[in-house]
Design a protein around this motif. Structure first.
Motif, PDB file in Angstrom:
ATOM      1  N   GLU A 149       0.905  -1.165  -0.096  1.00  0.00           N
ATOM      2  CA  GLU A 149      -0.129  -0.054   0.135  1.00  0.00           C
ATOM      3  C   GLU A 149       0.867   1.047  -0.275  1.00  0.00           C
ATOM      4  OE1 GLU A 149      -2.646   0.846   3.296  1.00  0.00           O
ATOM      5  OE2 GLU A 149      -0.909   0.245   4.635  1.00  0.00           O
TER       6      GLU A 149
ATOM      7  N   VAL B  20      -1.400   2.544  -5.506  1.00  0.00           N
ATOM      8  CA  VAL B  20      -1.876   1.248  -4.989  1.00  0.00           C
ATOM      9  C   VAL B  20      -2.906   1.599  -3.792  1.00  0.00           C
ATOM     10  CG1 VAL B  20      -1.349  -0.841  -3.511  1.00  0.00           C
ATOM     11  CG2 VAL B  20       0.020  -0.104  -5.467  1.00  0.00           C
TER      12      VAL B  20
ATOM     13  N   VAL C 230      -6.484  -5.448  -3.120  1.00  0.00           N
ATOM     14  CA  VAL C 230      -5.538  -4.505  -3.650  1.00  0.00           C
ATOM     15  C   VAL C 230      -6.272  -3.790  -5.122  1.00  0.00           C
ATOM     16  CG1 VAL C 230      -4.293  -6.144  -5.185  1.00  0.00           C
ATOM     17  CG2 VAL C 230      -3.555  -3.944  -4.497  1.00  0.00           C
TER      18      VAL C 230
ATOM     19  N   LEU D 280      -5.156  -1.257  -8.222  1.00  0.00           N
ATOM     20  CA  LEU D 280      -4.158  -0.578  -8.900  1.00  0.00           C
ATOM     21  C   LEU D 280      -4.899   0.445  -9.845  1.00  0.00           C
ATOM     22  CD1 LEU D 280      -1.463  -3.585  -9.675  1.00  0.00           C
ATOM     23  CD2 LEU D 280      -1.273  -1.713  -7.859  1.00  0.00           C
TER      24      LEU D 280
ATOM     25  N   ILE E  45       5.497  -4.842  -9.007  1.00  0.00           N
ATOM     26  CA  ILE E  45       4.344  -4.498  -9.290  1.00  0.00           C
ATOM     27  C   ILE E  45       4.223  -3.745 -10.709  1.00  0.00           C
ATOM     28  CG2 ILE E  45       2.440  -2.760  -8.610  1.00  0.00           C
ATOM     29  CD1 ILE E  45       3.548  -3.013  -5.720  1.00  0.00           C
TER      30      ILE E  45
ATOM     31  N   ARG F 262       2.039  -1.871 -13.387  1.00  0.00           N
ATOM     32  CA  ARG F 262       0.750  -1.093 -13.530  1.00  0.00           C
ATOM     33  C   ARG F 262       0.424  -1.020 -14.782  1.00  0.00           C
ATOM     34  NH1 ARG F 262       4.610   0.889 -10.067  1.00  0.00           N
ATOM     35  NH2 ARG F 262       3.673   1.325  -7.964  1.00  0.00           N
TER      36      ARG F 262
END
Length: 668
Positions: free
Chosen positions: A81, A86, A100, A102, A142, A144
């Motif tokens: 987070e 996020v 979660v 995104l 991560i 995106r």
């Protein structure tokens, strides 16, 4: 312009002004430059075929290394987070249901992988982050927006890839434990041995908590303070156990076989909206993942690299609400079993001018539900998917320009005893990325991709606790776009050693967006939004100064517009998304001592309902911690939510207030 925007831009302007002075200033006169030291980042020795090489993709990504959460009593949601773009939705304290988002996506629109195995299920519900043990994790990646072809599925939000611990040469072992507020306890142990060609790894951990934190219960009458009272959270306890085992063998320098097995078990109480003391509703989860992988590199005259993987996934959940305290369908005692078989093949061809990647992925998933009260028969459902992904990264002008065209083809078939709910679809999802690096420290990127997501069985037919299904859902289709710049540079200043900046614009236009709608009692149901637009800006800055301190600041501004045909929803904000989020974190490291403090703010635009009548409060959180490495012992103390804020991601389900945790770990 908002105050936070002004502060961020002033910091950026100040850095540029000072670093400009730090570079050569000639004023038309010759100058003597200091000695130039050329350095390079150390290659990831743990890199394997099938892993994503960030130098060969144009997407925006970030990596969280294990040392950033080593020894802490946290769960996965608390770790991720803190990254830009996020947002976490959590229903309570440590170990509670958490998902979660995104870039304004829903939890279903974020695909989560563990060592290449997808954790998202056709049964749906979004991946519960609290069911993923931190003790197994080596790093978190991560991605995106646009998704590298290394992963079989793409989505509006992106991908989170969990890389678990891998064997290292020699003998390594560790053991640890911790204790904290609300009777939270943890134990963990790890051993890794690689004497020669053979290697093995075993990791095990245990975590539990009572989660009986105190909060103000308004009894559902917000406008009547007379019946408000402070209470302990009831029936929110949990305990979970996790074991990860790995066995590997190097046949040659280029051929290796790996076998992985993970077992996870969790018993969890579920409180109801009014925090009744009578509630004994529970959800028990058991998950097994087995994987056999063969890596064979440098094959043939073209020196192809390949990875072939077979995996088996089984998850069993038993939901017990025989007192009808939570659900909407009377007494429930149900068993849900998800079984998935997967075959995956990845091929990579590297040349001087390009890198071609091919992925073939086939999955057969079975979802079984059993009414253990015997009142009615439920239909078993299955989903078959076959995906083909092809991506080419082309390097031009001495690698300054990279073009990354790609395409995914997905064939999907749903079967059910009820023919009316069967589906047979074919989707083509092209994508294109561009990266331009005019200077080594400056990079521009832009990406565009089409995506499709079929509704999960949970969204279609679910009836479990806080959520229930909608059989009329359509697949959501849309286009992702982003563009931005990244700057990373070392300087000659004594006080400022290194800085990095990034600024990204993102946009997603979606037809038939599937979004979760919540009632005033906190119950959720998925519905299609005929059209919607999600757009925003991500910004980040990282400064290393005086060889001791690091300052990290992230900001996300996003706008989520519901363009529904329904009058009461058109022009409203999509529920469950903040408009603004900010993180400021200061770290200090001196010899064996590390300290940190951080301030997290999420504010504006968060509504629990589609008509935007029920607005959530802004969220503020202050955390701090200290760790000390003494010989082979790592001691950690954490203080969380120092402001004692009882925020609610889900209406009626508060997060805990101020809490403290201490842990110790021994490394051999």
């Amino acid at each position: 312009m908002k105050q936070q925007n002004i502060i961020l831009f002033l910091i950026i302007a100040f850095i540029f002004a000072n670093t400009a002075n730090g570079f050569a200033q000639t004023d038309g006169k010759p100058v003597t430059l200091d000695a130039v030291v050329v350095t390079a980042e150390k290659a990831d020795a743990d890199f394997q075929t099938g892993d994503v090489d960030t130098e060969q993709i144009s997407g925006f990504s970030s990596v969280i290394k294990r040392e950033e959460f080593e020894g802490k009593m946290e769960d996965l949601s608390e770790i991720i987070e803190k990254e830009a773009g996020v947002q976490i939705h959590q229903s309570g304290g440590l170990g509670s249901f958490s998902t979660v988002s995104l870039r304004g996506s829903s939890s279903e629109q974020v695909v989560i992988y563990m060592d290449g195995v997808p954790l998202n299920e056709a049964s749906g519900g979004g991946v519960n982050l609290s069911n993923i043990s931190l003790s197994d994790i080596a790093s978190l990646e991560i991605y995106r927006g646009i998704t590298p072809v290394n992963f079989g599925k793409s989505s509006v939000g992106g991908v989170i890839n969990i890389k678990t611990l891998r064997a290292e040469k020699g003998l390594h072992a560790s053991a640890g434990g911790g204790y904290g507020s609300f009777n939270a306890r943890s134990l963990s142990a790890f051993v890794n041995h690689k004497p020669d060609k053979w290697d093995y790894l075993i990791s095990a951990d245990y975590l539990d908590a009572d989660n009986d934190f105190e909060f103000l219960n308004d009894n559902g009458t917000e406008l009547n303070p007379l019946d408000d009272r402070w209470e302990d959270r009831n029936n929110a306890e949990f305990d979970q156990k996790n074991i990860l085992g790995k066995l590997g063998y190097d046949f040659t320098k280029h051929v290796r076989a790996d076998f992985h097995y993970q077992w996870f078990s969790k018993n969890q109480g579920l409180p109801n909206w009014r925090n009744s003391e009578k509630v004994d509703t529970s959800l028990d989860t058991e998950r097994n993942i087995s994987t056999l992988k063969l890596t064979a590199n440098d094959l043939g005259s073209h020196h192809l690299n390949t990875s072939t993987r077979f995996s088996f996934f089984r998850e069993e959940e038993i939901y017990d609400d025989r007192g009808n305290y939570i659900g909407l369908s009377g007494d429930q005692h149900n068993k849900y079993i998800t079984t998935r078989y997967e075959a995956n093949f990845f091929l990579e061809w590297l040349t001087e001018f390009n890198s071609v990647s091919l992925l073939l992925d086939e999955q057969h998933e079975i979802y079984e539900s059993e009414n253990m009260l015997g009142k009615e028969k439920t239909d078993d459902k299955s989903r078959d998917t076959f995906s083909i992904g092809l991506q080419d990264s082309v390097f031009l002008f001495q690698d300054k320009l990279m073009l990354t065209p790609g395409i995914r083809c997905m064939f999907l078939k749903d079967d059910s005893e009820d023919d009316e709910t069967s589906r047979d679809e074919t989707y083509f999802m092209p994508q294109f990325g561009l990266r331009y690096r005019p200077m080594q420290w400056l990079t521009f990127k832009t990406n565009v991709a089409k995506y499709v997501r079929e509704p999960s069985f949970f969204e279609l037919f679910g009836d479990r606790g806080f959520f229930y299904g909608n059989e009329d859902l359509k697949a959501e289709k849309g286009i992702n776009f982003d563009a931005g710049a990244e700057i990373t540079r070392k300087t000659s200043h004594d006080w400022l050693k290194r800085f990095s900046l990034n600024l990204v614009y993102f946009r997603s236009d979606v037809d038939d967006l599937i979004t979760r709608i919540y009632t005033t009692q906190g119950y959720g149901r998925s519905e299609n939004v005929s059209s919607s637009c999600i757009q925003g800006i991500e910004a980040g800055i990282k400064l290393d100064f005086f060889d001791i301190f690091r300052l990290i600041a992230n900001a996300t501004w996003q706008d989520t517009e519901n363009e529904s045909e329904k009058k009461d929803a058109d022009g409203k904000k999509l529920p469950g998304r903040f408009e603004e989020s900010y993180l400021t974190r200061l770290e200090a490291k001196y010899k064996a001592l590390k300290l940190h403090t951080e301030y997290i703010v999420e504010k504006d635009g968060y509504y629990y309902d589609t008509p935007n009548l029920l607005k959530a409060e802004d969220k503020e959180e202050i955390n701090a911690g200290i760790s000390w490495l003494f010989k082979s012992f790592l001691l950690t103390f954490e203080a969380k939510n120092l402001g004692d804020d009882h925020y609610e991601d889900f209406n009626g389900y508060p997060l805990p207030g101020r809490s403290y945790f201490v842990s110790i770990k021994y490394n051999y």
